[in-house]
Design a protein around this motif. Sequence first.
Motif, PDB file in Angstrom:
ATOM      1  N   VAL A 164      10.497  -6.283   8.131  1.00  0.00           N
ATOM      2  CA  VAL A 164      12.015  -5.415   8.036  1.00  0.00           C
ATOM      3  C   VAL A 164      12.809  -5.865   9.190  1.00  0.00           C
ATOM      4  CG1 VAL A 164       9.539  -3.339   7.323  1.00  0.00           C
ATOM      5  CG2 VAL A 164      10.903  -4.356  10.250  1.00  0.00           C
ATOM      6  N   ASP A 165      14.015  -5.007   8.364  1.00  0.00           N
ATOM      7  CA  ASP A 165      15.081  -5.430   8.947  1.00  0.00           C
ATOM      8  C   ASP A 165      14.925  -4.348   9.828  1.00  0.00           C
ATOM      9  OD1 ASP A 165      16.096  -3.224   7.056  1.00  0.00           O
ATOM     10  OD2 ASP A 165      17.296  -4.075   6.300  1.00  0.00           O
ATOM     11  N   HIS A 166      14.057  -3.755   9.992  1.00  0.00           N
ATOM     12  CA  HIS A 166      14.746  -2.564  10.685  1.00  0.00           C
ATOM     13  C   HIS A 166      13.242  -1.369  11.222  1.00  0.00           C
ATOM     14  CE1 HIS A 166      15.156   0.292   8.142  1.00  0.00           C
ATOM     15  NE2 HIS A 166      15.639   1.563   9.388  1.00  0.00           N
ATOM     16  N   VAL A 167      12.947  -0.870  12.429  1.00  0.00           N
ATOM     17  CA  VAL A 167      12.235  -0.287  12.909  1.00  0.00           C
ATOM     18  C   VAL A 167      12.791   1.505  13.012  1.00  0.00           C
ATOM     19  CG1 VAL A 167      10.641  -1.553  13.633  1.00  0.00           C
ATOM     20  CG2 VAL A 167      11.953  -0.964  15.075  1.00  0.00           C
ATOM     21  N   ASP A 168      11.836   2.382  12.698  1.00  0.00           N
ATOM     22  CA  ASP A 168      12.753   3.641  12.829  1.00  0.00           C
ATOM     23  C   ASP A 168      12.409   3.716  14.424  1.00  0.00           C
ATOM     24  OD1 ASP A 168      12.614   4.255   9.615  1.00  0.00           O
ATOM     25  OD2 ASP A 168      10.748   3.124  10.045  1.00  0.00           O
ATOM     26  N   VAL A 217       0.996  -1.194   0.225  1.00  0.00           N
ATOM     27  CA  VAL A 217       0.136   0.166   0.570  1.00  0.00           C
ATOM     28  C   VAL A 217       0.459   0.922   0.264  1.00  0.00           C
ATOM     29  CG1 VAL A 217      -1.841   0.879   1.583  1.00  0.00           C
ATOM     30  CG2 VAL A 217      -1.787  -1.016   1.153  1.00  0.00           C
ATOM     31  N   VAL A 218       2.149   1.573   0.543  1.00  0.00           N
ATOM     32  CA  VAL A 218       3.046   2.363   0.643  1.00  0.00           C
ATOM     33  C   VAL A 218       4.181   1.987   1.022  1.00  0.00           C
ATOM     34  CG1 VAL A 218       2.917   2.668   3.421  1.00  0.00           C
ATOM     35  CG2 VAL A 218       3.719   4.631   2.236  1.00  0.00           C
ATOM     36  N   ALA A 219       5.549   2.474   0.415  1.00  0.00           N
ATOM     37  CA  ALA A 219       6.168   2.092   0.383  1.00  0.00           C
ATOM     38  C   ALA A 219       7.331   2.401   1.690  1.00  0.00           C
ATOM     39  CB  ALA A 219       7.470   2.986  -0.388  1.00  0.00           C
ATOM     40  N   ARG A 220       8.146   1.523   1.892  1.00  0.00           N
ATOM     41  CA  ARG A 220       8.731   1.134   3.147  1.00  0.00           C
ATOM     42  C   ARG A 220       9.725   2.868   3.606  1.00  0.00           C
ATOM     43  NH1 ARG A 220      10.197   2.516   7.499  1.00  0.00           N
ATOM     44  NH2 ARG A 220      11.193   0.679   8.756  1.00  0.00           N
ATOM     45  N   ASP A 221       9.707   3.049   2.772  1.00  0.00           N
ATOM     46  CA  ASP A 221      10.534   4.418   3.182  1.00  0.00           C
ATOM     47  C   ASP A 221       9.617   5.366   3.491  1.00  0.00           C
ATOM     48  OD1 ASP A 221      10.019   4.642   0.343  1.00  0.00           O
ATOM     49  OD2 ASP A 221      12.199   5.401  -0.165  1.00  0.00           O
ATOM     50  N   GLU A 222       8.162   5.953   2.664  1.00  0.00           N
ATOM     51  CA  GLU A 222       7.422   6.629   3.091  1.00  0.00           C
ATOM     52  C   GLU A 222       6.859   6.803   4.720  1.00  0.00           C
ATOM     53  OE1 GLU A 222       4.664   6.452  -0.025  1.00  0.00           O
ATOM     54  OE2 GLU A 222       6.596   7.260  -1.586  1.00  0.00           O
TER      55      GLU A 222
END
Length: 315
Positions: free
Chosen positions: A112-116, A69-74
């Motif tokens: 994912v490999d990390h969370v923000d 639905v949305v890109a990971r980097d967004e």
Amino acid sequence: MQQRAVGSTGLRVSRLGLGTMTWGRDTDEHEARDQLIAYAEAGGTLLDTAAGYGDGASEKLIGTLVGDVVARDEVVLATKAGISRRTGERVTDTSRGHLLSSLDASLRRLGVDHVDLWQVHVWTDETPVEETLGALDFAVSSGRASYVGISNYAGWQTAQAATWQRAVPGRTPLASTQVEYSLLNRAVEQEVLAAAAALGLGVLPWSPLGRGVLTGKYRGGTPSDSRGASPHFAGFVGTYLDERGRGIVEAVARAAEGLGWTPLEVALVWVRDRPGVTAPIVGARTAAQLSAALAVEELVLPSEIVHALDDVSGE
């Protein structure tokens, strides 16, 4: 949607966050997808979850949507560890071992490999604070998390944890604290907000709509399709269905009527624009409910309304 810095860090998020506590349980995949689409289209970036939400069901559902639905980097992916209900009862554990194994499980569910942003969900007396905070340091140094924070800490706990992290070079400073904050619950104004401001933490209020009560939906009773009627949340919502709560809700309703707004808009804009607040976390059961919250972006409460609401909701 306007972006704000999270405390004194370089992390920036939209000034409304999307909460996902009910995802995977009361909110199914289709509603979650619609919510995320609407939120992203409105410019929202902060997606908040926790390992304990639905015993991981929320994270798992998010994992199917991010990248699709949305890109990971967004999006800014934020999750928490320290509370679980796998035994059927609420269990808290902030030991290093539990926190790090919980984080690894969260990453697998999220895909994912990390969370923000990774947050300790709750303070516990059973684990020394330096051990808990050491897990945050390791999460960042190992690349599992970009920023770290705390949640549901009292004022002195917030100050102790944040000061500990600033005391020695090499430790990771806390970016944020997530706490309940609304017109119905202003307890954090006594000490938490001051500690956060002094030590550079962004404030992420949860339940900014008073667990849904400030929308006015309970003025005439408990709707059958509301959280107040849910076996999971009846007690949670009922806390604010008292005489004091009714008085505050009526004041919000009068302000809304005078402005031509909805009670939701009045309550949400009030907390969004409080000093020190970075982004209230808004949870919705449906995309339609979320859209009502997203409509507040251009709204600003007149100062006289702010002062009137402060007076009626003060302890």
